[in-house]
Design a protein around this motif. Structure first.
Motif, PDB file in Angstrom:
ATOM      1  N   ARG A  62       0.841  -1.194   0.000  1.00 23.24           N
ATOM      2  CA  ARG A  62       0.000   0.000   0.000  1.00 23.24           C
ATOM      3  C   ARG A  62       0.876   1.244   0.000  1.00 23.24           C
ATOM      4  NH1 ARG A  62      -4.691  -1.853   4.384  1.00 23.24           N
ATOM      5  NH2 ARG A  62      -5.822  -3.194   2.910  1.00 23.24           N
ATOM      6  N   TRP A 101      -5.309   4.771  -0.491  1.00 25.16           N
ATOM      7  CA  TRP A 101      -3.925   4.467  -0.859  1.00 25.16           C
ATOM      8  C   TRP A 101      -3.920   3.876  -2.253  1.00 25.16           C
ATOM      9  CZ3 TRP A 101      -5.483   2.379   4.096  1.00 25.16           C
ATOM     10  CH2 TRP A 101      -6.285   1.243   3.986  1.00 25.16           C
ATOM     11  N   GLU A 130      -2.984   0.446  -4.039  1.00 26.33           N
ATOM     12  CA  GLU A 130      -2.699  -0.968  -3.799  1.00 26.33           C
ATOM     13  C   GLU A 130      -1.991  -1.541  -5.024  1.00 26.33           C
ATOM     14  OE1 GLU A 130      -1.773  -4.127  -2.538  1.00 26.33           O
ATOM     15  OE2 GLU A 130      -3.173  -3.311  -1.051  1.00 26.33           O
TER      16      GLU A 130
END
Length: 252
Positions: A2, A166, A168
């Motif tokens: 992440r 975030w 990924e």
């Protein structure tokens, strides 16, 4: 993995999030970068939009169920439009309801974040240019979209492109993910990227033959059926399977 952007003591940084521990990076997660030798607790920092795109390329009518909902024919080529970088906000930042509009809608979307410059790439090689995936809310002033007959004003207000929480990087198959919108705790959108008219690789290839994509640019891949209005005071959550949940409130 992440990848995040976060604020700490008034400065923004890039980092890696592992459970609730933030490991700062020496710079943006493109090209040469490394972990620094200290870390923070997630509770010590404020998450920002995970990238700083030069542009957001968004898709219209790219879900079969949404096209059916709108009673419109499926496009024969990707229907693209741009959202400005100034529309970007991060998780927990308020979406501001503009006074020019009487109807502002949520649109849950999978976002594809570009990792390195790409121009005129083949579909077979397109995924080599992906940094990772994020959640996008393609906020839309629906009444202005209908009034104008095109997308620019309705999609471009400040705060109309929440991204996050975030990026990924570990998604094996972006064309098989559940995408949802939850308004005030009630699920309003629920579909899967299997319903995309044009998949991720096809979109990158198509767009890169029109414009060069730069690191941090975001492709918002379209929204499924169930779009609807938000009101000041509402809480909207965008969920993408394997990526995460993006939370924002709506305010005047």
């Amino acid at each position: 993995m992440r990848l995040i952007r976060f604020a700490y003591q008034g400065r923004s940084h890039y980092g890696v999030l592992d459970d609730d521990v933030v490991f700062p990076l020496t710079g943006p997660p493109v090209g040469d970068f490394a972990l620094l030798k200290y870390c923070f607790s997630l509770s010590e920092v404020q998450l920002l939009a995970p990238c700083e795109p030069s542009k957001i390329i968004a898709l219209g009518l790219n879900y079969r169920d949404h096209a059916a909902e709108m009673r419109m024919a499926l496009p024969t080529e990707p229907l693209i439009f741009l959202k400005p970088s100034t529309a970007v906000i991060g998780p927990s930042t308020p979406i501001v309801y503009p006074p020019q509009s009487c109807r502002v809608d949520y649109e849950a979307e999978l976002g594809v974040v570009i990792g390195r410059p790409v121009s005129k790439v083949s579909e077979a090689k397109a995924k080599n240019y992906i940094l990772g995936y994020t959640c996008v809310n393609d906020v839309t002033a629906r009444d202005l979209q209908k009034k104008d007959g095109q997308f620019t004003r309705s999609k471009s207000f400040d705060t109309f492109c929440p991204l996050g929480p975030w990026i990924e990087t570990d998604i094996a198959d972006p064309d098989n993910l559940v995408v949802e919108a939850i308004l005030n705790g009630e699920r309003r959108q629920h579909s899967t990227t299997q319903n995309l008219v044009f998949g991720v690789a096809a979109l990158i290839s198509f767009i890169s033959h029109i414009m060069t994509l730069l690191p941090g640019d975001v492709i918002a891949t379209g929204t499924p059926s169930g779009v609807g209005p938000m009101q000041p005071g509402d809480h909207i959550e965008i969920r993408v399977e394997g990526v995460g949940s993006l939370h924002n409130h709506v305010t005047r």
